[in-house]
Design a protein around this motif. Structure first.
Motif, PDB file in Angstrom:
ATOM      1  N   ASN A  74       0.433   4.805   0.960  1.00 24.49           N
ATOM      2  CA  ASN A  74      -0.472   5.723   1.639  1.00 24.49           C
ATOM      3  C   ASN A  74      -0.055   7.148   1.305  1.00 24.49           C
ATOM      4  O   ASN A  74       0.827   7.715   1.936  1.00 24.49           O
ATOM      5  N   CYS A  81      -2.677  -1.078   8.380  1.00 26.39           N
ATOM      6  CA  CYS A  81      -1.835  -1.947   7.552  1.00 26.39           C
ATOM      7  C   CYS A  81      -0.898  -2.794   8.421  1.00 26.39           C
ATOM      8  O   CYS A  81      -0.729  -3.999   8.171  1.00 26.39           O
ATOM      9  N   THR A  88       4.148   5.122   3.656  1.00 23.91           N
ATOM     10  CA  THR A  88       3.381   6.352   3.849  1.00 23.91           C
ATOM     11  C   THR A  88       4.243   7.542   3.472  1.00 23.91           C
ATOM     12  O   THR A  88       5.341   7.721   4.009  1.00 23.91           O
ATOM     13  N   VAL A  99       0.856  -1.188   0.000  1.00 25.77           N
ATOM     14  CA  VAL A  99       0.000   0.000   0.000  1.00 25.77           C
ATOM     15  C   VAL A  99       0.887   1.230   0.000  1.00 25.77           C
ATOM     16  O   VAL A  99       1.837   1.315   0.791  1.00 25.77           O
ATOM     17  N   CYS A 158       3.345  -1.290   3.952  1.00 19.44           N
ATOM     18  CA  CYS A 158       2.783   0.046   3.704  1.00 19.44           C
ATOM     19  C   CYS A 158       3.885   1.094   3.696  1.00 19.44           C
ATOM     20  O   CYS A 158       4.705   1.156   4.617  1.00 19.44           O
TER      21      CYS A 158
END
Length: 378
Positions: free
Chosen positions: A100, A111, A120, A98, A118
């Motif tokens: 973010n 997550c 971010t 992911v 993840c």
């Protein structure tokens, strides 16, 4: 790799872009696909992306404008419901990672708890909820956090600083380009200022400096704070200084590449300064305030003065023709291209996936997918 990109939902990811976060997210998805990745974008309805799954039916600015609803439970609930729905899709979609790219802090913990790698990306200085979420989770397996400049690291709690990764934003240097490559005009005498018209972007200081320097200035961007525009900006318009609205990227590119210089005047700790990077890619030097990451982006391809010093900004406007436009272009090509940005994010993806696999994912099938993703990145 199969990548879920979560966008901020204040505005759609579509032209004309409301700000740098929307521009960056659009470029991120295109850049990842160019590298062969399968990308799903979770963003507000109305976003322009072939892999879009709407997070909310309306960008929240359309239904709960930030100016009036910021800090309210109703706006918080609207965002929570949208991102919770998106995360249900993420958990079911067996994504490798992911990304973010939103400002919604709970995604990091969600997550981590689900065993989903993840990354971010932080596009603003650390605010309360995001600072707390990053501090709480940054040492957990599969959690990676990026900032857009080395300057931003200094603003984070000391416990986080050594774990933050710097990935500068990228600009599409095939469209942000100098004049002369395609018979597209000549450099004129006007200056440009581009951005959200709000106090923290310093629009008023830019128009005042242009007035002092007797320079032609064209101002572009959405009026985010109408009272500020009426009170601080509008009185200085007229003659050589004009507000010309909120343009799409193609028209802005033409304005910036043909301008003598770009004024970049942040009155906050600018995390990067995408407008400055776009100007440099266009061969256009920057005149502005040495605030936040702007000195890091501009280097010696512009003239920066102390924050808020309008008089020195006006003097700098007169000297900017001494900056070599070819050097501006070369700086952008070497530091701020989209392929360079994507390569930085791919290293973060690989690190998050490897750490998550080492810790042991709660879903065996995810571990198998992540192993294949690491092979692809290698």
């Amino acid at each position: 790799m199969k990548i879920a990109v979560l966008a901020h939902i204040r505005h759609p990811i579509a032209e004309p872009f409301k700000g740098g976060m929307e521009v960056h997210c659009h470029a991120l998805c295109r850049g990842l696909r160019a590298r062969g990745h399968e990308v799903t974008l979770f963003a507000a309805a109305g976003s322009d992306d072939p892999g879009l799954i709407p997070t909310v039916a309306q960008p929240y600015e359309n239904v709960l404008p930030f100016e009036h609803w910021h800090g309210t439970e109703r706006l918080a609930a609207y965002q929570f419901e949208g991102f919770a729905s998106a995360f249900d899709h993420v958990r079911a979609g067996l994504f490798d990672v992911v990304h973010n790219n939103s400002l919604f802090a709970p995604i990091i913990g969600w997550c981590a708890d689900a065993g989903i790698p993840c990354v971010t990306s932080q596009h603003v200085p650390p605010f309360g909820a995001m600072r707390d979420a990053v501090t709480a989770h940054i040492e957990r397996p599969g959690v990676e956090v990026t900032v857009t400049s080395h300057h931003q690291i200094s603003l984070w709690p000391e416990a986080c600083r050594g774990l933050l990764r710097v990935v500068p934003n990228g600009v599409d240097t095939s469209v942000w380009r100098p004049v002369g490559e395609r018979n597209d005009g000549v450099v004129g005498e006007h200056l440009t200022w581009v951005g959200r018209i709000a106090p923290n972007k310093g629009t008023a200081e830019a128009v005042r400096a242009a007035r002092l320097a007797n320079a032609a200035l064209r101002v572009f961007g959405p009026i985010e704070d109408s009272a500020y525009f009426i009170r601080e900006v509008a009185p200085h318009l007229g003659g050589k200084i004009a507000y010309e609205g909120h343009l799409d990227s193609a028209r802005l590119q033409q304005e910036i590449r043909t301008s003598r210089a770009a004024l970049v005047t942040p009155r906050w700790d600018e995390p990067f300064g995408l407008v400055a990077a776009e100007a440099l890619a266009s061969g256009t030097p920057v005149v502005g305030f040495a605030r936040g990451a702007i000195p890091e982006v501009v280097g010696d391809c512009g003239i920066l003065v102390p924050d808020g010093d309008v008089t020195r900004l006006a003097r700098a406007i007169d000297c900017v023709t001494n900056i070599e436009r070819t050097a501006c272009r070369e700086r952008a090509l070497s530091r701020f291209s989209i392929p360079r940005m994507i390569a930085g994010y791919e290293r973060c993806y690989a690190s998050a996936i490897a750490a998550n696999g080492t810790a042991g994912s709660p879903r065996a099938i995810r571990s198998s997918i992540s192993a294949k993703a690491l092979e692809a990145l290698a």
